[in-house]
Structure formats: C-alpha cells, structure tokens
Design an enzyme around this catalytic site. Structure first.
Site, mmCIF file in Angstrom:
data_model
loop_
_atom_site.group_PDB
_atom_site.id
_atom_site.type_symbol
_atom_site.label_atom_id
_atom_site.label_comp_id
_atom_site.label_asym_id
_atom_site.label_seq_id
_atom_site.Cartn_x
_atom_site.Cartn_y
_atom_site.Cartn_z
ATOM 1 N N TRP A 97 1.395 -3.913 2.455
ATOM 2 C CA TRP A 97 1.503 -2.490 2.126
ATOM 3 C C TRP A 97 2.214 -1.700 3.210
ATOM 4 O O TRP A 97 3.025 -0.817 2.907
ATOM 5 C CB TRP A 97 0.126 -1.908 1.776
ATOM 6 C CG TRP A 97 -0.318 -2.448 0.451
ATOM 7 C CD1 TRP A 97 -1.318 -3.331 0.212
ATOM 8 C CD2 TRP A 97 0.299 -2.197 -0.830
ATOM 9 N NE1 TRP A 97 -1.374 -3.644 -1.122
ATOM 10 C CE2 TRP A 97 -0.396 -2.960 -1.791
ATOM 11 C CE3 TRP A 97 1.368 -1.414 -1.257
ATOM 12 C CZ2 TRP A 97 -0.058 -2.956 -3.147
ATOM 13 C CZ3 TRP A 97 1.708 -1.406 -2.607
ATOM 14 C CH2 TRP A 97 1.000 -2.169 -3.531
ATOM 15 N N ASP A 171 -2.174 5.134 5.588
ATOM 16 C CA ASP A 171 -2.387 4.758 4.186
ATOM 17 C C ASP A 171 -3.791 4.173 4.115
ATOM 18 O O ASP A 171 -4.015 3.040 4.524
ATOM 19 C CB ASP A 171 -1.321 3.737 3.761
ATOM 20 C CG ASP A 171 -1.588 3.172 2.360
ATOM 21 O OD1 ASP A 171 -2.598 3.542 1.739
ATOM 22 O OD2 ASP A 171 -0.771 2.338 1.907
ATOM 23 N N LYS A 195 -9.144 2.849 -6.157
ATOM 24 C CA LYS A 195 -10.077 1.859 -5.592
ATOM 25 C C LYS A 195 -11.470 2.467 -5.431
ATOM 26 O O LYS A 195 -12.432 1.915 -5.917
ATOM 27 C CB LYS A 195 -9.614 1.380 -4.212
ATOM 28 C CG LYS A 195 -8.138 1.077 -4.087
ATOM 29 C CD LYS A 195 -7.724 -0.133 -4.864
ATOM 30 C CE LYS A 195 -6.294 -0.520 -4.495
ATOM 31 N NZ LYS A 195 -5.676 -1.327 -5.542
HETATM 32 N N1 PMP Z 1 -1.310 1.114 -0.401
HETATM 33 C C1 PMP Z 1 -2.353 0.271 -0.511
HETATM 34 C C2 PMP Z 1 -3.145 -0.050 0.705
HETATM 35 C C3 PMP Z 1 -2.670 -0.291 -1.760
HETATM 36 O O1 PMP Z 1 -3.692 -1.135 -1.872
HETATM 37 C C4 PMP Z 1 -1.902 0.064 -2.890
HETATM 38 C C5 PMP Z 1 -2.213 -0.471 -4.264
HETATM 39 N N2 PMP Z 1 -2.979 -1.575 -4.369
HETATM 40 C C6 PMP Z 1 -0.829 0.929 -2.714
HETATM 41 C C7 PMP Z 1 -0.563 1.447 -1.449
HETATM 42 C C8 PMP Z 1 0.045 1.315 -3.865
HETATM 43 O O2 PMP Z 1 -0.637 2.160 -4.687
HETATM 44 P P1 PMP Z 1 -0.076 2.592 -6.123
HETATM 45 O O3 PMP Z 1 -0.187 1.386 -7.005
HETATM 46 O O4 PMP Z 1 -1.018 3.703 -6.478
HETATM 47 O O5 PMP Z 1 1.318 3.047 -5.953
#
Ligand code: PMP
Length: 359
Positions: A97, A171, A195
């Site tokens: 991520w 994040d 989440k």
């Molecule tokens: N950052 C993290 C730490 C994630 O776990 C996720 C999705 N699993 C995201 C960003 C991306 O999120 P989205 O699918 O809402 O764009």
C-alpha cells in the site's frame, strides 16, 4: 460490522429515529443532506469520532468519497501547491500500500524513497534512524498498517527525532480506530471506511488546519480539503448512508469502552493467533515480531499443498475469507474491531485440529 450496528441500522431502515427516539418518518437514504435530520447525523459522527480518537481541535474531520486509493492522488494534489511545480515528498515503503501511494504521487510531485523494507520482502520496518529524509520535503508518507504484508507501526514515528518538521501523512485505512493515535506526530491521516468504520464508499480524512490552502490548481473543487473543511463535509453530497453507519460504529466503540479497551482486546486477539502460529510446526508468519499487524495476520503452511484442504475445512467450520491476498498467497486472518475474541478462538481451535489430522 458489529452485529448490534447492523441491527440498529435495520431498525432505522425505513424510519430513522433521532437521539431521543423520535421517528423522522423517513429512512437516512431518503433525507436531504442539507436537512436538519442529516445535519444532526453528520455532527454526531464527527463529535463522537473526535472524542473516541481524542482528535485535537487543530484538526478537521472530513468525510469524503473515493476510498484510500483516491487519497494517493488527493494528498499530493492538496499538499504540493499552490505554485505549480513538483516539490519533493518522502515515502517509507513497508509493503504494497505504501508502494502504490509512492507510485501515484509521481504524477503530482517528486516522490523520494526515504527508506524501504523491500529487501526483506516487507517483513520489517526500517529503523527510524536510517530514514533519509529530503530537505524541504512537503510531507513524509507512511502506511501505518500494511493490510497485505501484515506489518504495523505499533507507535507512529516522531519525525522531530530526525530534526524534521515535515508533516507526517498516515494511511491508517486498515487499522483506524483499533487503538489510540498520537496526533502530535501527525499532519494528515486518511482511511477508507470499509475495514473498521462502516460500509465502503466513505473515506475519512483528518487534517491539521495549517495544511489547508496548499492545493494544486488542478485539484478538483470537490476534493479540495479546504473546501470540504469550510463546508463541514457538505461541499457536495457526501456519502450520507456511510456517515450514518460510521456514527453507529463510533457509538458501538464508545460502548465497548473506547480506544484503550478496544486496543487491549485487539492485542489479546492477535496474541492468541500469533502464539498458535509460532507454537506450531505447520504454520508460520514471516514478519518480525516487533511489527506484526494486530489487524491482518498473514500466515503460511510449511506444506503449501495443504492450503486448499485447509480452506475447505475452515469453510465447513464456518471460518470464512481466510485466503491470503493474491500477491503474496498463503492465508490471512483479518481481526478487525468487530471480530470477537470467540472468532479467533474458533480459528485457533480449527488450526490445531487441522494440524493434528495432517501430522
Ligand atoms: N490503503 C490500505 C492500507 C488498504 O488496505 C487499502 C484497501 N485494502 C487501500 C489503501 C485502498 O483502499 P480503497 O480500496 O478504498 O481505494
């Protein structure tokens, strides 16, 4: 989602009741976002989250759309202006991520990798003292819980220890509201709601007031944090149902005893699972113990040929969604706030019985 929250939402589905139990005659999805009833819902959600996470008044709580990945673009768009050009920004890469965030930022800035755990296949967090920050960087980005690699910062880094006053961008999508936050170390934090906060479609941004007003010209008005802050998250129609649900989740978290109690419960759940993994001959987790995630626990079978039998047996035992992310394989248990200790106990009991029958 906590069962109590879903039950409350079901009760309110066609006729929302206010805090005094008075029916409004309509469901939340049917309300004008500018009306009094929805106004009370958004204010309640904000106030409750501020209390829960002890968010200081110097920070705005923004409810947006677009999810975590949109923030990978919106953060540099909002923090790398107003003059055109591509200022330096720093990234610490601890898994998929933070890597994605770094890649996206290149469209709007000059992203620099201050530290990376790629050499260990993302099984550790580089020591703070080894981070090479760029002079004058607009911000330093970390992902405080890497959902896929199962790596978590158990405390947020204090950039002042490196002599930097750059704002820390965090994040915290996949462990938001799982523990208290030290806001003195944070400039901006964002999270997709799906989440720990509520349904997909809502994005939370918490941003320090002095970081507003530095958006690039090209930043869309509806995604300019200054506009959203100035209109209390009502610049355009926000994800109203998601905000309502998040408000119910915040109530539930307060009823559980708030962040200290939730953190203690999350530590108990994660410890139980990691002990079962470490104490077995069949399962293993490759992440350094000091930075293992309490929310997302990837684990692997020493004999990968047994994986499909494991998943099949688990499903028969009512244990679902245990397949690892496709990019790393193996298995993964996500222990979000709504997962009760009994769920982890059931998983551990199944893991032990599976190991016994395969020994
Ligand atoms: N950052 C993290 C730490 C994630 O776990 C996720 C999705 N699993 C995201 C960003 C991306 O999120 P989205 O699918 O809402 O764009």
């Amino acid at each position: 989602m906590p069962l109590e929250v879903l039950q409350r939402a079901a009760f309110d589905m066609t006729n929302w009741h206010d805090a005094d139990g008075k029916p409004s005659g309509m469901g939340v999805m049917e309300m004008s976002h500018r009306g009094k009833a929805f106004g009370s819902i958004v204010q309640h959600a904000q106030a409750c989250l501020r209390r829960l996470l002890a968010i200081p008044e110097a920070f705005h709580i923004l409810f947006m759309q677009g999810g975590g990945q949109a923030q990978n673009a919106l953060v540099p768009m909002n923090l790398c202006g107003p003059a055109p050009g591509r200022p330096a920004v720093d990234f610490v890469i601890t898994g998929s991520w933070s890597q994605k965030s770094w890649q996206e930022a290149a469209k709007y800035s000059q992203p620099h990798i201050a530290a990376s755990a790629q050499a260990s296949e993302f099984h550790h967090i580089p020591e703070l003292a080894s981070w090479q920050l760029s002079p004058g960087a607009r911000y330093v980005h970390i992902c405080s819980n890497e959902t896929i690699h199962g790596v978590e910062f158990h405390t947020l880094p204090d950039l002042r220890a490196l002599g930097s006053d750059a704002p820390l961008v965090v994040d915290f999508s996949s462990h938001v509201a799982s523990r208290p936050v030290d806001w003195s170390r944070v400039g901006l934090a964002f999270a997709g709601a799906q989440k720990n906060l509520g349904p997909a479609g809502l994005t939370l941004v918490v941003v320090r007031d002095d970081l507003l007003g530095t958006a690039l010209e090209i930043c869309p008005s509806a995604f300019n944090l200054q506009n959203i802050a100035a209109s209390d998250s009502l610049f355009n129609t926000p994800p109203t149902y998601g905000i309502y649900m998040a408000g119910l989740v915040f109530d539930w978290l307060e009823q559980q005893g708030g962040m200290d109690a939730i953190e203690a419960r999350n530590i108990e759940k994660a410890t139980l699972l990691y002990q079962a993994i470490d104490g077995s001959d069949l399962y293993f987790n490759p992440v350094e113990p000091a930075c293992r995630s309490r929310m997302n626990v990837p684990f692997f079978l020493r004999n990968p040929a047994l994986e499909s039998a494991f998943l099949q047996g688990a499903e028969q035992a009512g244990l679902l969604q245990l397949k690892g992310h496709k990019s790393v394989g193996g298995l993964r248990a996500s222990l979000y706030n709504a997962m009760p200790l009994a769920g982890v106990q059931a998983l551990v009991a199944f893991m032990r019985s599976f190991e016994r029958t395969r020994a």
